[in-house]
Each structure stands twice: as C-alpha cells, then as structure tokens.
Design a protein around this motif. Sequence first.
Motif, PDB file in Angstrom:
ATOM      1  N   GLU A 454       0.841  -1.197   0.000  1.00 56.85           N
ATOM      2  CA  GLU A 454       0.000   0.000   0.000  1.00 56.85           C
ATOM      3  C   GLU A 454       0.881   1.255   0.000  1.00 56.85           C
ATOM      4  OE1 GLU A 454      -2.704  -0.146   3.220  1.00 56.85           O
ATOM      5  OE2 GLU A 454      -3.376  -2.196   2.816  1.00 56.85           O
ATOM      6  N   HIS A 457       1.492   4.205   2.935  1.00 56.91           N
ATOM      7  CA  HIS A 457       1.021   3.494   4.133  1.00 56.91           C
ATOM      8  C   HIS A 457       1.438   4.309   5.360  1.00 56.91           C
ATOM      9  CE1 HIS A 457      -0.366  -0.259   6.069  1.00 56.91           C
ATOM     10  NE2 HIS A 457       0.535   0.016   6.993  1.00 56.91           N
ATOM     11  N   ASN A 486       5.865  -1.068   3.151  1.00 54.47           N
ATOM     12  CA  ASN A 486       4.737  -0.600   2.346  1.00 54.47           C
ATOM     13  C   ASN A 486       4.978   0.788   1.748  1.00 54.47           C
ATOM     14  OD1 ASN A 486       2.360  -2.655   2.891  1.00 54.47           O
ATOM     15  ND2 ASN A 486       3.373  -2.331   4.859  1.00 54.47           N
ATOM     16  N   GLU A 555      -5.918   9.198   8.519  1.00 55.34           N
ATOM     17  CA  GLU A 555      -6.111   8.049   7.627  1.00 55.34           C
ATOM     18  C   GLU A 555      -5.021   7.004   7.840  1.00 55.34           C
ATOM     19  OE1 GLU A 555      -6.336   9.608   3.685  1.00 55.34           O
ATOM     20  OE2 GLU A 555      -8.324  10.447   3.971  1.00 55.34           O
ATOM     21  N   ASP A 557      -3.161   3.573   8.584  1.00 57.00           N
ATOM     22  CA  ASP A 557      -3.374   2.172   8.209  1.00 57.00           C
ATOM     23  C   ASP A 557      -3.049   1.237   9.369  1.00 57.00           C
ATOM     24  OD1 ASP A 557      -3.900   2.384   5.184  1.00 57.00           O
ATOM     25  OD2 ASP A 557      -2.070   3.571   5.456  1.00 57.00           O
ATOM     26  N   CYS A 588      -8.601   1.421  11.965  1.00 58.18           N
ATOM     27  CA  CYS A 588      -7.552   0.717  11.234  1.00 58.18           C
ATOM     28  C   CYS A 588      -7.035  -0.439  12.093  1.00 58.18           C
ATOM     29  CB  CYS A 588      -6.396   1.671  10.907  1.00 58.18           C
ATOM     30  SG  CYS A 588      -5.674   2.431  12.388  1.00 58.18           S
ATOM     31  N   ASP A 589      -6.058  -1.170  11.563  1.00 55.87           N
ATOM     32  CA  ASP A 589      -5.432  -2.229  12.337  1.00 55.87           C
ATOM     33  C   ASP A 589      -4.682  -1.625  13.523  1.00 55.87           C
ATOM     34  OD1 ASP A 589      -6.382  -3.908  10.408  1.00 55.87           O
ATOM     35  OD2 ASP A 589      -4.465  -4.185   9.392  1.00 55.87           O
TER      36      ASP A 589
END
Length: 737
Positions: A454, A457, A486, A555, A557, A588-589
């Motif tokens: 990603e 990331h 990432n 945002e 990840d 997110c995670d």
Amino acid sequence: MTKELERDLGLYAVLAISIGAMVGSGIFILPALAVDIAGPAVILAYLLAGAIVLPAAVSKSEMATAMPEAGGTYLFIERGMGPLLGTVAGIGTWFALSFKGALALVGGVPYLLLLFDVPPSVTTPVALALAVLLVLVNLLGAKQTGRLQVGIVIVMLAALVWFVIGGVPSVRGSNYAPFFTGGAGGLLEATGLVFVSYAGVTKVASVAEEVSNPDRNIPIGILGSLVFTTILYALIVTVMIGVTDPVTIADSDTPMALAADATLGTAGVIAVVLAAILALVSTANAGILSSSRYPFAMARDDLVPDAMATISDRFGTPSNSITLTGVVLLLLIAFVPLLEIAKLASAFQILVFVLINLAVVAFREGSAEYEPSYTAPLYPWMQVAGAVGGLVLLTQMGTVPLVGAVVLTAAGVGWFAVYGRNRVDREGAAVDAVRRQVGRNAVDRTRETIDVVERDHRVLVALDHELSKEEERWFVRIAAAVARANDGEVVVARFEQVPDQVSLTYASETESPADVRFEAQTSELDAEFDVPVSSGTIVCHDVRHAIVNYADHEEADLLLMEEAASPAGLRGLLFGSDVEWVLRHAPCDVSLLNPGANGLGECDVVGVLSDEGPYDPAKIAVADAIAVAAGGSIRLAYAGRGDASDIEGKTLRDYHAAVAALCSVPVESCVPFGDSLRNGASDDLSDADLLVVSAAERTNDAIAAYLTGTDSPVLVVHQQESELRGRLARALERRLF
C-alpha cells in the motif's frame, strides 16, 4: 497372534453375493407399491435409482481396493469421515441390513403360500425357521455361504429370464398409457422407494477381506452386478406392466406371480414363486453375511466390545458377530412390523451412500495413506452428483423415514459418546482434508496481505505518557519496519490529557518541558530510520477518543500503542482498559507493544506464536517486515498444542512450508510433529527477541500462561478486517486446524 479371515471368495461368488443381495424385495415386493405411486413410470424409477447408486458403487469399489478389509461401508466412512460418523454408519447399516433381511424372509412367505394350502398364521414361524437355517449356514464359513449364493442366484436368474422372454409377446402397449401417472413428484417418490433395491450392490465390500484378488474381483463384481441388475429390473417391470393392468399390480401382494400367470400359465407361476423364494432367501442370506461383518470390524476399531471380533477356531468365521446379528434378525421377524421399518432403513441407506461419496473426496483431498488400484472416473463430479441425488431422494421419502434416520443417527452418536469416544484417538481423512483447505485459505489470505504493497502506508504511533528516547525508539523501530515494507511513513503523536476545566485552546498554546523533550528526541530518531518520521502533541480531555479520532483524521493504516493492563476494581470489570476500547473502535489495524522487562533489543529472531488455529495474515506480515528490517529470521510455534498424529503433522509441515515461502526472510518451524511433538513451545521460543501474537489469542489459556512467564517483548497484532470474518469462523478454524 491376531487371526485373519480366509480369502476364498472368487469373482463368481462376489457377483452372486451382490446380485443376490439386490434381486429380492426390490423386484418381488416393491413394484406393487411403486406402481401405485408412479404408474408405468416406475420403469424410469428403477433406471433413475440405478443411476443415482452408480457414483456410490464406483466410490465404494475404489475404497475397497485401497482397504480390502471386513467392514465395507463402516470401514470406509470411519476411515474417511472419522470414528463418530463411522459408528453411526456401522450401527445404522447393520440395523438396516438386518431390517431388510427380515423383510425379505417375511415378504417371501406370501409367494410360498401360493404353492401350499397353509393358513397365513404360519408366516412368522416359517420366516423364523429360515432365519435360523441361514444363520447356521453363515456360521459354517464364507466359502459355504458363497457356494450357496451362487447356486441360488443361478436358479433365480434362470426363472427371471424365462419370465422376461416368455412375457414379451404378451405385452400390450395400452398398459403404458398414461405413462407419468404420478407426475415428476410421483417419479421421484417411487425412485426413493425402490432405491433400497440396489442397496445390496456394495454389500460385497463388507466381506472384502475374504475376497481373493480383490483389486480385480471387487470392482468387476460391484459394477458388473449393478449394470446387470438395473437392466434386469427395467425389463422385468416393463414386462410386468405390459402384461398386467397397473391397478391390478398395485393391489397384489405377489405381483410377479400375477404377471407370470397372465403369460406363462401354471408352470410360469411355479417358476416365479420358486425364484421369489430363492431371491428373498438369498437377500436374507447376503444380509446376514455382510451385516455381521459390521460389528466384527467395529470391534477391531474399539468401537464395540472386543467379543464381536472373535473368530471361531473351528469355522474361521466371526461367530459372535453372526450370532448377534441372527438374534436381532429373529427378534425383528417375531415382533416388529417390518414394512415401515424397511422404509426407515431405505432412508438411512440413502444417507450412507451420500457419506460414501463424500468419503472418497476426503481420502483424495487429505494426506492419509490411500493407494487404490482402481480409481473412480469423473472425480469429483460423479461423487458430487451422487451426494446431491441422494439428498434429493431423501426429501421425497416422507416424514416418518426421515425421522427414523435421525433416530438411528442419534443412536450411533449416543453409542460413540458413551462407549467409543474414550477408546479411540483417530480422525478421519475428511478432517485432514478440511484442515488442509483451512490451511490453503489461510495461506491465500496471508499472500494477499504480504503481497499487496500500500503506497503512502501511514503508521501512527500513539503515546499517552512521556517516554525516554530509548523507549520511544522501540515503538518507532516497529513502526518504521512496517512503513518501509509498504513504502509509507511514520507519525508519532504524544497525547496529553488535561482536566475538563482546562481549555484545550489554552493547553495547546502552552508548551511544556515534556513537549520540548518529545520534539527533540523524535527529531533525532527521524535521522536513524530511512522512512519519513513526523511528530506532534495532541492535547485532549479523553485520550482514547482522541487517539481514535486522530487515527481517522490521519487516515492511518496501522495504529501502534503500548499495551496496558485493565484498571483494577469495578471500573476495570465494567469498562476494561482504554487500550481495549481503542481496539474495538479504531478505524484501522492496531498493534500493541509490551517491551517486557528488558526492553526491545535487536530483532534477530522474531517468534510468531499461535494457538491451535492457522496464523493470522497480519501477524505474519508484521513479523516479516520486522525481521526484514533487522536482517533476522522468523520462528513459527504453537503454544499448548496437544500431541498430533502423523497425518496432522504432515499437514502442518506443509502449511508451515507454504507460509515460509511467502516470507522474505528465513523461516523456521520449531514445532516437532508426530510422536516427537512436545506440549507447549517455551523451549522453542526462549531465545526469541520479539514475540508476535494475535489480539484474539491473548485469552487463550496456553498463550496467556506463556506470555505471563516470559520476559521477552511482545507485539500484539489486531487486524480489524479479520473481525468481519467473525468469532465463529475463527473458532471453527482453530477447532478444525
């Protein structure tokens, strides 16, 4: 020394046992009932039933050449589907064959009454006498049984062929109109009713241990007898309907004799009556021979008492098993109304044939030793068609047969729970096949997680209190490794909570010494890692809400935090810790780092610890990223896993090898399998520099106990998307894997 059964049944005996087991009640008793349901379309019902039996026949032929042992259906289902379903199939089929044998004897007496002027009251005594005689014959040995069966079948088939040839000139085409009297529903119902006519096709597999040259004789015997009998059934029913009005057939207890009288006269009636008596006696004889082998085989697998496996020194037969079967047969004849019981047995027989088709799939897809000399064609489509066809027929059998099948199934489950469960420690090939599929699915998810890079990331490091530079370095190191894998960046945020009475605007404009130290040490850490690292301080009234909101704003990840214990007292009991709340609400995670007593050092060995299930994809991906950054390796281990069988060990080795192939660093599987498997993994991960576990596994007793006793740093990985799969799916995976 364990005794074995003598292999003295040749091809002709195999054909005779299989044909004799089929040509009985299926053609001499059932046509009257089937014609009443479907009319002339009963001809198609016999052909359709034969077609639905074919997949189970070829499947059983395949398994019989791989396992030519006594037990047949029970053996194949027990080895393929496990001892629980094996017990259900063994007990249920034993009773079903006993029911059918008793029905054949009682059903043959009406034909006998056509020859002798005797009252109907002699039906039961004559059936009992025949049953005693057949039990004695079976006690004498399989060779005598096979020879008797050959003689019976030759005489019986001669009479039936005469019936067909002699009746063809008298066939009237008008008797077949209208053809589909009962419509499609009537056709399917009749097919379900006459299905039991073919149940004997695979009986020979139950005496496979006594068949000479089983690799050749068993497939030829099973498939040859099925094709021959299907054609014979269709021809007989065609002639029967063509020479006699279908309504008259439906009202008769002896439909074959009625049809013979219309075409062949008295001589034909006598021949058909003799054939009927021989056929029904043959069916009962084959039923005793095959059904008695089920308790015998189950005893050798410790699912019934050992006495059932005793072989007679004098005759070389399983005398106790045959005697018990004979006693059950006599009790059924004397006390039980058999027609409805036979319908119940038919429904269960269909279910068993469905399991037979599934068992082949289990053997082929699992890793159990399985080397048949004959393989079923069109795999797996033929097995799927057979299983689906059987289930469709089950829906047409009515409520009472279905309930009866459920009762027989419950009886088998109950017996296994009470007697067999604590005596066996085996699993069927189906379990391993499912385990392999679970492993393949887990590998696919892991591949997607690792391979999908990603861009941009963003890893957010959330600190809720002041840390030293070294302590902060631990978190940034983990975050940087994941971000680098990432092509991403790291954001380090310190969350400062102020009282509700303090204005957030005022607090944010006031720079504290802690703010200065944080900015300075984060700037120094930025230079140590080859990924962008930015930082900032967030002033808030509620840390946990602020963390979740900021992760959503940025945002992120991945959110990396320090693991914290739940607060003590009532608040901890009711609300848990702030960390647990963040796990549930983060966008997110989330990963939680517990640096341990000595802090996070060099990650030369990253240990990935799991419970009984497959490794979570996020856990493998994070471990791989950390190990790549450190130039280290990964070590896979289980905690608290009990002893595994060799089959299970082979599957787990293959799964670990597939996971290792996805990683960018050397991967070692430190779990011994088979006889050498040790409980726990404490010795295997004792030198790991970092342990990676899943958040969902922290409550596992074995993992919790291990983590409590270790000083190693622990990284807890929580994949938000995995929550969509649900706890039930993960529990099933752990149970099956």
